[in-house]
Design an enzyme around this catalytic site. Structure first.
Site, PDB file in Angstrom:
ATOM      1  N   TRP A 164      14.679  -2.688  22.114  1.00  0.00           N
ATOM      2  CA  TRP A 164      15.732  -3.132  21.205  1.00  0.00           C
ATOM      3  C   TRP A 164      15.245  -4.389  20.461  1.00  0.00           C
ATOM      4  O   TRP A 164      14.679  -5.297  21.050  1.00  0.00           O
ATOM      5  CB  TRP A 164      17.020  -3.439  21.995  1.00  0.00           C
ATOM      6  CG  TRP A 164      18.067  -4.056  21.115  1.00  0.00           C
ATOM      7  CD1 TRP A 164      18.860  -3.411  20.228  1.00  0.00           C
ATOM      8  CD2 TRP A 164      18.385  -5.438  21.018  1.00  0.00           C
ATOM      9  NE1 TRP A 164      19.657  -4.305  19.559  1.00  0.00           N
ATOM     10  CE2 TRP A 164      19.392  -5.564  20.029  1.00  0.00           C
ATOM     11  CE3 TRP A 164      17.911  -6.591  21.657  1.00  0.00           C
ATOM     12  CZ2 TRP A 164      19.944  -6.792  19.668  1.00  0.00           C
ATOM     13  CZ3 TRP A 164      18.463  -7.815  21.297  1.00  0.00           C
ATOM     14  CH2 TRP A 164      19.474  -7.902  20.317  1.00  0.00           C
ATOM     15  N   ASP A 213      31.564  -3.324   8.583  1.00  0.00           N
ATOM     16  CA  ASP A 213      31.001  -2.944   9.880  1.00  0.00           C
ATOM     17  C   ASP A 213      32.091  -2.976  10.952  1.00  0.00           C
ATOM     18  O   ASP A 213      33.297  -2.880  10.663  1.00  0.00           O
ATOM     19  CB  ASP A 213      29.804  -3.868  10.190  1.00  0.00           C
ATOM     20  CG  ASP A 213      28.739  -3.218  11.055  1.00  0.00           C
ATOM     21  OD1 ASP A 213      28.950  -3.151  12.282  1.00  0.00           O
ATOM     22  OD2 ASP A 213      27.716  -2.752  10.513  1.00  0.00           O
ATOM     23  N   ASP A 214      31.695  -3.147  12.167  1.00  0.00           N
ATOM     24  CA  ASP A 214      32.535  -3.091  13.363  1.00  0.00           C
ATOM     25  C   ASP A 214      33.764  -4.008  13.250  1.00  0.00           C
ATOM     26  O   ASP A 214      33.727  -5.027  12.565  1.00  0.00           O
ATOM     27  CB  ASP A 214      31.663  -3.558  14.541  1.00  0.00           C
ATOM     28  CG  ASP A 214      32.159  -3.069  15.874  1.00  0.00           C
ATOM     29  OD1 ASP A 214      33.297  -2.595  15.940  1.00  0.00           O
ATOM     30  OD2 ASP A 214      31.399  -3.163  16.843  1.00  0.00           O
ATOM     31  N   LYS A 226      28.463   4.417   8.406  1.00  0.00           N
ATOM     32  CA  LYS A 226      27.358   3.930   9.247  1.00  0.00           C
ATOM     33  C   LYS A 226      27.691   4.410  10.650  1.00  0.00           C
ATOM     34  O   LYS A 226      28.649   3.933  11.257  1.00  0.00           O
ATOM     35  CB  LYS A 226      27.278   2.411   9.189  1.00  0.00           C
ATOM     36  CG  LYS A 226      26.274   1.826  10.173  1.00  0.00           C
ATOM     37  CD  LYS A 226      26.143   0.333  10.010  1.00  0.00           C
ATOM     38  CE  LYS A 226      25.258  -0.260  11.109  1.00  0.00           C
ATOM     39  NZ  LYS A 226      25.122  -1.710  10.969  1.00  0.00           N
ATOM     40  N   ASP A 284      27.018   4.570  14.339  1.00  0.00           N
ATOM     41  CA  ASP A 284      26.296   3.743  15.320  1.00  0.00           C
ATOM     42  C   ASP A 284      26.340   4.395  16.700  1.00  0.00           C
ATOM     43  O   ASP A 284      27.176   5.281  16.971  1.00  0.00           O
ATOM     44  CB  ASP A 284      26.970   2.353  15.361  1.00  0.00           C
ATOM     45  CG  ASP A 284      26.031   1.246  15.788  1.00  0.00           C
ATOM     46  OD1 ASP A 284      24.946   1.547  16.322  1.00  0.00           O
ATOM     47  OD2 ASP A 284      26.400   0.068  15.599  1.00  0.00           O
ATOM     48  N   ASN A 319      25.673   2.595  20.514  1.00  0.00           N
ATOM     49  CA  ASN A 319      25.186   1.346  21.091  1.00  0.00           C
ATOM     50  C   ASN A 319      24.845   1.379  22.567  1.00  0.00           C
ATOM     51  O   ASN A 319      24.868   0.347  23.227  1.00  0.00           O
ATOM     52  CB  ASN A 319      26.191   0.226  20.807  1.00  0.00           C
ATOM     53  CG  ASN A 319      26.000  -0.292  19.398  1.00  0.00           C
ATOM     54  OD1 ASN A 319      24.918  -0.758  19.056  1.00  0.00           O
ATOM     55  ND2 ASN A 319      27.012  -0.168  18.570  1.00  0.00           N
ATOM     56  N   CYS A 358      22.406   4.808  12.973  1.00  0.00           N
ATOM     57  CA  CYS A 358      22.118   3.520  13.587  1.00  0.00           C
ATOM     58  C   CYS A 358      22.294   3.708  15.084  1.00  0.00           C
ATOM     59  O   CYS A 358      23.175   4.438  15.521  1.00  0.00           O
ATOM     60  CB  CYS A 358      23.099   2.484  13.055  1.00  0.00           C
ATOM     61  SG  CYS A 358      23.023   0.906  13.902  1.00  0.00           S
ATOM     62  N   ASP A 370      17.914  -4.129  14.818  1.00  0.00           N
ATOM     63  CA  ASP A 370      18.857  -5.244  14.787  1.00  0.00           C
ATOM     64  C   ASP A 370      18.125  -6.559  14.567  1.00  0.00           C
ATOM     65  O   ASP A 370      18.751  -7.590  14.327  1.00  0.00           O
ATOM     66  CB  ASP A 370      19.640  -5.315  16.105  1.00  0.00           C
ATOM     67  CG  ASP A 370      20.858  -4.399  16.084  1.00  0.00           C
ATOM     68  OD1 ASP A 370      21.217  -3.913  14.991  1.00  0.00           O
ATOM     69  OD2 ASP A 370      21.446  -4.165  17.151  1.00  0.00           O
TER      70      ASP A 370
END
Ligand code: DGJ
Length: 726
Positions: A194, A361-362, A471, A473, A475, A521, A543
């Site tokens: 990462w 984004d988030d 986007k 993602d 995670n 992503c 990132d």
């Protein structure tokens, strides 16, 4: 001049003969020769009926040159001929001890599998050769798709069980590739973690096996499904390189094996780790595509061939897809703290700079105030957006920008309404722990109801709002990949079905919303591979947005993937690792991909804004060259204090050179940068970053003498535009 003209004529006639004969079949000797602009690949059936590899290298025009498919003799009882024969797709059976392409167990426990040629079919540029077990109706159809102009061949296999009993596959590979007998081969591969993805490694190939793989459920930050093997001394523009990339966003595996007999074999497909895929009578499974090519002109050409393939054959709209717009993303500026006023302020500033796509984004949904809650509840947070998202989206649109939204569809926080309603939807082994990473669990996307739920809410978002972009993602990586609702023997299908359903959702969304674009992503570059590139327009590279670190990440990324897909943001300093580089440096690093801005624009000084406006305008002028052109990596950040990359437009009329220096030692001059890919006979007008056009040079001079740029001190940078004169 005459030599150049002769070469052009020869190249043209080769290209013509190549295009007429992508797949040639010598019926008498049962040999197939597949030919692209840059390579030929030959296979044939031995008198005993086994499919053998015969040739992989530069283009061949004479089929008769290819040797007959002849099996070897045993050397000793420890060296059976099966270990010497270059079997194209070996089953695990008989005395075969290398990595098999297919390994099965029958319901009755028998595991021997020996594959023999049965038939073949040519359909346009696709050849299918069917192999079958010597006793049972267990088939492997080997598919070869020839991308003539891209210089690439794709291989994949369909394994079918036409026998009367169930089988379980423990290994189902896409292909085995053989290199010419030799020694001193060198393997290049991408590894990382990462925030430090796609670091380029080069090491000798020795006897034994090197395994590149992912067990993470996604393609992964740690190793990327790409390899290149060169003859040992290849450089960017010289030497033979064999290379390949697997199109799979789940558990994958590529093994590079040198046998005791100086044979180098590359086998790739589904990871065999925890793999057990059952096939009832009548069922089949298709493996992922394994794209492969050969370059006689070093690693640079190998990359350019893949880049071209991705742009023309793989990305969703192929060559018709637009160059990537300049994007703004709110994450580094606001993290979870999003609201209409804050995003509007950023959007107004972004629009003034020339941004074309604004991505929130988030943080916009559920109870998402930090990473402890909200995933799964894809409804707009009423405290942050009391009037919904339409107000913000309309403002963004009025400012002349498209709007994009962050989602993380496969994930759920235990603190969410979704998890409270459907705790069974996450992958799990009953009664065992459910390991959280970033406080989240993974929905079992292999389940149809989960797939429909995910498609449903994305469909609703795309149907309700004027969205141009998701986007998407992811995670965290997999843990406890249980699927208790299906029979024990079916559970491990999850590894495959999950990825298939992920692809299917994107496919359906794109079909329903043709203008919708998607970014892949996964906490940076955790899901970057040729499989996902079929469904997305760009990928989040890392990132880690620190510009100097990015030079290495981008160098590795560019081995396999085109600049167009490489999302690259300019962000604030000091950055993650405490380093501060000038704004121009950060821009020029990011402009080598799909430019994005992730800075907190509220903190931009007037001077920053002026520079950003100028750089974004420049990006719009050069992006076709960068994103759709040919990349030449001239100086590497791994080996020099100066990094230089050049992009030459597809028509050869424009080129742009980016150069960076990280730490000059006192009075040490910068190295000459030798350009590549220019026409030696043409003249080029040079344009500086400031727009001065006061120098002109021939392509010959630029490539032979090079340019020595004024790069001084720490983190200096520049770019030079080259315009070909008539
Ligand atoms: C990880 C991504 O890589 C970031 O860009 C950002 O979208 C965060 N997730 C949001 O949680």
């Amino acid at each position: 001049m005459r030599r150049v003209a002769l070469f052009v004529v020869l190249a043209l006639s080769l290209a013509i003969s190549v295009s007429a004969q992508a797949i040639r079949f010598d019926e008498g000797r049962k040999i197939w020769v597949l030919t692209t602009s840059h390579s030929s690949y030959a296979i044939g059936v031995s008198p005993q009926g086994h499919l053998l590899h015969l040739y992989w290298g530069g283009p061949l025009w004479r089929t008769e040159d290819v040797p007959a498919a002849v099996e070897q003799r045993d050397i000793s009882s420890f060296d059976p001929h099966q270990m010497l024969d270059k079997e194209e797709f070996p089953g695990w059976g008989g005395p075969r001890y290398y990595e098999p392409a297919l390994k099965i167990t029958r319901a009755n426990g028998d595991r021997d599998l020996v594959l023999r040629y049965v038939s073949h079919r040519v359909d346009g540029n696709e050849l299918t050769i069917t192999l079958k077990d010597i006793n049972d109706d267990i088939e492997a159809a080997l598919h070869y798709r020839v991308y003539e102009s891209s210089g690439i061949i794709a291989r994949y296999a369909t394994i079918s069980n036409h026998s009367k009993q169930a089988i379980t596959m423990e290994s189902a590979q896409s292909a085995t590739f053989h290199l010419p007998a030799g020694e001193g081969y060198r393997l290049s591969y991408l590894s990382g973690r990462w925030a430090a993805e796609t670091q380029l490694n080069r090491e000798p190939v020795h006897e034994g096996m090197k395994v590149l793989e992912s067990r993470l459920g996604e393609s992964g930050h740690n190793l990327n499904p790409w390899f290149a093997i060169d003859e040992g001394s290849a450089s960017e523009e010289h030497g033979k390189v064999w290379f390949g990339a697997l199109a799979w966003s789940g558990n994958w595996r590529i093994s590079v094996e040198q046998t005791p007999y100086r044979q180098v074999r590359v086998t790739g497909g589904f990871n065999t780790f925890d793999f057990a895929y059952p096939l009832k009578p009548g069922e089949s499974l298709q493996t992922p595509e394994f794209y492969a090519g050969f370059s006689e002109n070093g690693f640079g050409e190998a990359s350019r061939l893949l880049h071209n393939l991705e742009r023309t054959e793989i990305q969703p709209q192929g060559a018709k897809a637009r160059p990537r717009p300049v994007l703004y993303n709110s994450w580094e500026a606001t993290e979870f703290n999003v609201n209409e006023a804050g995003q509007t302020a950023l959007a107004e500033k972004a629009a003034k700079l020339g941004v074309e796509l604004f991505v929130m984004d988030d943080g916009w949904f559920g109870k998402r105030n930090d990473d402890h809650a909200g995933l799964g509840d894809w409804v707009v947070n009423p405290q942050k957006f009391p009037n919904g998202l339409n107000g913000l989206i309309q403002t963004v649109n009025k400012l002349g920008m498209d709007f994009g939204l962050w989602v993380e569809p496969e994930m759920v926080n235990p603190d969410s309404d979704l998890y409270r309603a459907h705790p069974d939807w996450v992958m799990n082994f009953p009664g065992r722990p459910r390991s959280e990473l970033r406080n989240q669990l993974i929905l079992n996307l292999a389940r149809n109801d989960v797939k429909e739920y995910v498609f449903g809410f994305l469909d609703k978002l795309a149907g309700t709002y004027n969205l141009r972009y998701f986007k998407w993602d992811m995670n965290r990586t997999f843990a406890e990949p249980g699927w208790p609702e299906v029979a024990a023997g079916e559970q491990r299908k999850l590894w495959v079905m999950y990825v298939r359903n992920y692809y299917e959702i994107m496919d359906r969304l794109r079909a329903k919303y043709p203008k919708l674009e998607i970014e892949s992503c996964s906490g940076g570059g955790g899901r970057v591979d040729l499989g996902v590139l079929r469904y997305v327009d760009e990928v989040w590279t890392s990132d880690n947005t620190e510009a100097f670190d990015r030079l290495r990440i981008q160098e590795g990324f560019s081995q396999a993937y085109a600049a167009k897909f490489m999302s690259a943001w300019v962000t604030d300093v000091p950055n993650q690792n405490g380093r501060s580089t000038p704004l121009q440096y950060r821009f020029l690093v990011a402009m080598q991909g799909a430019l994005g801005i992730g800075s907190n624009l509220n903190k931009f000084s007037e001077e920053d804004s002026k520079l950003a406006t100028r750089m974004i305008a420049l990006d719009k002028r050069i992006r076709e060259t960068v994103q759709l052109g040919n990349l030449f990596r001239l100086l590497s950040p791994r080996t020099s204090d100066t990094t230089a990359n050049e992009y030459v437009s597809a028509d050869g009329k424009e080129a742009v050179l980016f150069a960076f220096r990280h730490s000059q030692q006192y009075n040490t001059p910068p190295p000459a940068i030798y350009l590549e890919g220019l026409d030696p006979r043409a003249e080029y007008q040079l344009e500086s970053l400031e727009g001065r056009r006061d120098e002109k040079f021939s392509g010959a001079y630029l490539m032979q003498n090079g340019l020595t740029l004024r790069l001084r001190g720490d983190f200096d940078s520049t770019a030079v535009l080259l315009h070909r004169m008539q």
